[in-house]
Design a protein around this motif. Structure first.
Motif, PDB file in Angstrom:
ATOM      1  N   ALA A 224      -0.283  -5.002  -5.115  1.00 22.11           N
ATOM      2  CA  ALA A 224      -1.354  -5.991  -5.201  1.00 22.11           C
ATOM      3  C   ALA A 224      -1.288  -6.959  -4.028  1.00 22.11           C
ATOM      4  CB  ALA A 224      -1.247  -6.763  -6.511  1.00 22.11           C
ATOM      5  N   ARG A 225      -2.427  -7.286  -3.508  1.00 21.51           N
ATOM      6  CA  ARG A 225      -2.542  -8.268  -2.436  1.00 21.51           C
ATOM      7  C   ARG A 225      -2.510  -9.675  -3.039  1.00 21.51           C
ATOM      8  NH1 ARG A 225      -5.158  -6.550   2.206  1.00 21.51           N
ATOM      9  NH2 ARG A 225      -6.017  -4.888   0.920  1.00 21.51           N
ATOM     10  N   GLN A 226      -1.946 -10.641  -2.319  1.00 19.62           N
ATOM     11  CA  GLN A 226      -1.929 -12.020  -2.800  1.00 19.62           C
ATOM     12  C   GLN A 226      -3.316 -12.629  -2.665  1.00 19.62           C
ATOM     13  OE1 GLN A 226       1.539 -13.248  -0.252  1.00 19.62           O
ATOM     14  NE2 GLN A 226       2.182 -14.253  -2.146  1.00 19.62           N
ATOM     15  N   ALA A 227      -3.813 -13.224  -3.717  1.00 22.34           N
ATOM     16  CA  ALA A 227      -5.170 -13.771  -3.711  1.00 22.34           C
ATOM     17  C   ALA A 227      -5.350 -14.832  -2.641  1.00 22.34           C
ATOM     18  CB  ALA A 227      -5.500 -14.347  -5.087  1.00 22.34           C
ATOM     19  N   ARG A 228      -4.300 -15.616  -2.369  1.00 18.58           N
ATOM     20  CA  ARG A 228      -4.452 -16.697  -1.381  1.00 18.58           C
ATOM     21  C   ARG A 228      -4.365 -16.180   0.056  1.00 18.58           C
ATOM     22  NH1 ARG A 228       0.883 -17.283  -3.182  1.00 18.58           N
ATOM     23  NH2 ARG A 228       2.467 -17.342  -1.538  1.00 18.58           N
TER      24      ARG A 228
ATOM     25  N   ASP B 105      -4.245 -10.455   4.572  1.00 20.89           N
ATOM     26  CA  ASP B 105      -2.907  -9.944   4.853  1.00 20.89           C
ATOM     27  C   ASP B 105      -2.560  -8.773   3.942  1.00 20.89           C
ATOM     28  OD1 ASP B 105      -2.599 -11.908   6.757  1.00 20.89           O
ATOM     29  OD2 ASP B 105      -1.493 -13.264   5.433  1.00 20.89           O
ATOM     30  N   PRO B 106      -1.656  -7.892   4.409  1.00 19.69           N
ATOM     31  CA  PRO B 106      -1.162  -6.827   3.523  1.00 19.69           C
ATOM     32  C   PRO B 106      -0.414  -7.436   2.345  1.00 19.69           C
ATOM     33  CG  PRO B 106      -0.545  -6.432   5.830  1.00 19.69           C
ATOM     34  CD  PRO B 106      -1.059  -7.835   5.750  1.00 19.69           C
ATOM     35  N   PRO B 107      -0.246  -6.676   1.277  1.00 22.13           N
ATOM     36  CA  PRO B 107       0.565  -7.170   0.154  1.00 22.13           C
ATOM     37  C   PRO B 107       1.960  -7.583   0.622  1.00 22.13           C
ATOM     38  CG  PRO B 107      -0.585  -5.173  -0.470  1.00 22.13           C
ATOM     39  CD  PRO B 107      -0.801  -5.346   1.005  1.00 22.13           C
TER      40      PRO B 107
ATOM     41  N   LEU C 278       9.109  -4.317   2.339  1.00 23.07           N
ATOM     42  CA  LEU C 278       9.594  -2.949   2.550  1.00 23.07           C
ATOM     43  C   LEU C 278       9.718  -2.637   4.034  1.00 23.07           C
ATOM     44  CD1 LEU C 278       7.616  -0.969  -0.192  1.00 23.07           C
ATOM     45  CD2 LEU C 278      10.061  -1.504  -0.176  1.00 23.07           C
ATOM     46  N   GLN C 279       8.780  -3.128   4.822  1.00 22.27           N
ATOM     47  CA  GLN C 279       8.838  -2.904   6.265  1.00 22.27           C
ATOM     48  C   GLN C 279      10.085  -3.539   6.867  1.00 22.27           C
ATOM     49  OE1 GLN C 279       6.274  -5.108   9.162  1.00 22.27           O
ATOM     50  NE2 GLN C 279       5.320  -3.103   9.480  1.00 22.27           N
TER      51      GLN C 279
ATOM     52  N   GLU D 106      -2.495  -0.827   7.524  1.00 17.87           N
ATOM     53  CA  GLU D 106      -2.502  -2.286   7.504  1.00 17.87           C
ATOM     54  C   GLU D 106      -1.114  -2.866   7.751  1.00 17.87           C
ATOM     55  OE1 GLU D 106      -2.967  -4.091   3.415  1.00 17.87           O
ATOM     56  OE2 GLU D 106      -3.412  -2.008   2.926  1.00 17.87           O
ATOM     57  N   ILE D 107      -0.052  -2.174   7.329  1.00 14.69           N
ATOM     58  CA  ILE D 107       1.283  -2.699   7.570  1.00 14.69           C
ATOM     59  C   ILE D 107       1.810  -2.249   8.924  1.00 14.69           C
ATOM     60  CG2 ILE D 107       2.551  -0.853   6.402  1.00 14.69           C
ATOM     61  CD1 ILE D 107       3.294  -4.662   6.326  1.00 14.69           C
TER      62      ILE D 107
END
Length: 410
Positions: free
Chosen positions: A22-26, A30-32, A38-39, A325-326
């Motif tokens: 899930a992506r952060q709403a704020r 940006d990627p989750p 993990l990266q 995206e990451i």
């Protein structure tokens, strides 16, 4: 929620995160946060999909490029280990040649390459400029606030791909409504199947017309391949469906999401508003393609032969998911990657993929975005959002990320 993975990594009992995250709403651009974590841990990790399968998730740029260019990595959805659909209700099936391997992939792709060559696309630039200017004229003459998605972002790529394919623009509501259903994650298989069949039937009828009376458009070129016995009628229809969807849905979302990102970064918006330098505009397009992520659920592949990479052995039959995206936020390649910087050299991004499956329509998408980003903010210099960021509905529920609406005023 996670379970435990044993025997496939040096640590025999490590938690396996669920994908997608899930992506952060704020932080909607940006990627989750879980992907970023993990990266930082390493380029390869196992993740768990809704059906319990555990493909490899590739989080770093170098490894994604390497694997996307490796012939032992297959795009064929029928290969053993190919990561399953994104959700239980997502539906399955090939979308023409993008889910095939060479040599059939290359044979079909060559049939539609010419219209997307850079010189041919550049010849369309004046027509795209007229479309953009005309829509801005209508915005300026109309009421405020206005939904930029409906009034501007959707019509531009729709008009362009209709012109290119030979699809009557008068029918754009029909295919826009149906393609929205086709890419909506929460649509049922029945809804998605019905939408797909309706658009396919529509395109099949147009191909039939072109078989009888060819015109100067891409559908006529595809119909000519049917007449020559190089394509079946079904293959021609599938190819037309791919080009129609790819030609407007992704670019429309990029126009709206890019505009919102710029409105949230007024210093970067000012660079575009105050320039007529095509080099800066082109640089801005590449940076926005890097910074944002319209295709956000990963490029999925299957391993056909063992591959040793980053200290791991990917076995034949393993699945792979590569989330651009990451990779486009990899600090080893793009310093300070979470900052939008239109002056950055971002041309190495993987928004369009890499290797033989790199996006066919990228010259057209780039040109359309250059015209839009180079025109809209200069012609409407006081453009601003007409609601707070937290009130904007993002497409967390769709395979193609963006915003459902973007109310703007000036």
């Amino acid at each position: 929620m996670a379970d435990t993975l044993t025997g496939t990594a040096p640590d025999a009992a490590v938690p396996v995160p669920e994908f997608p995250m899930a992506r952060q709403a704020r932080c909607p651009f940006d990627p989750p946060l879980a992907l970023k974590e993990l990266q930082e841990e390493g380029p390869l990790t196992k993740v768990r999909l809704w059906d319990g399968s555990k493909p490899w998730l590739v989080t770093r740029y170098a490894e994604q490029r390497t694997l996307l260019g490796d012939p032992r990595v297959s795009a064929d959805t029928d290969r053993p280990g190919y990561p399953t659909k994104a959700s239980p209700d997502a539906g399955e099936g090939k979308l023409s040649f993008i889910m095939m391997d060479d040599p059939e992939h290359a044979r079909l792709r060559r049939m539609v390459t010419a219209p997307f060559a850079i010189k041919r696309v550049e010849a369309l630039r004046p027509a795209v400029q007229r479309i953009v200017d005309g829509l801005i004229d209508e915005l300026l003459a109309g009421p405020r606030p206005v939904d930029l998605v409906e009034a501007f972002a959707l019509p531009i790529p729709s008009l362009v791909i209709c012109e290119l394919l030979g699809v009557p623009y008068a029918d754009h509501d029909f295919f826009q409504d149906n393609t929205k259903t086709m890419v909506h994650r929460d649509a049922t298989p029945e809804q998605r199947g019905l939408a797909s069949r309706q658009v396919a039937g529509y395109l099949d009828a147009l191909i039939g017309e072109r078989l009888a009376e060819p015109q100067d458009d891409l559908l006529s070129s595809v119909a000519e391949r049917v007449h020559a016995g190089e394509l079946t009628r079904q293959q021609a229809t599938e190819m037309a469906l791919l080009l129609l969807i790819a030609g407007h849905e992704t670019t429309a979302n990029m126009i709206a999401l890019g505009t919102l990102a710029l409105l949230q970064n007024p210093d970067q918006l000012a660079l575009l508003r105050e320039t007529d330098d095509p080099k800066l505009v082109a640089s801005a397009v590449e940076e926005l393609l890097r910074y944002l992520h319209i295709t956000h659920l990963g490029r999925r592949r299957a391993v056909t032969e063992d591959i040793e990479i980053a200290g791991q052995v990917l076995k034949a039959g393993d699945g792979i998911i590569m989330v651009n995206e990451i990779a486009n936020r990899d600090p080893e390649v793009f310093p300070d990657p979470d900052r939008l910087d239109l002056t950055r050299d971002a041309r190495r991004h993987v928004a369009f993929g890499f290797g033989v499956h790199q996006c066919l329509g990228q010259p057209l998408a780039r040109m359309e975005l250059q015209v839009v980003y180079g025109t809209l903010y200069r012609r409407i210099p006081t453009l601003k959002a007409a609601c707070a960021l937290e009130d904007i509905r993002f497409k967390h529920d769709a395979f193609i990320y963006g915003v459902h609406e973007l109310p703007v005023t000036w």
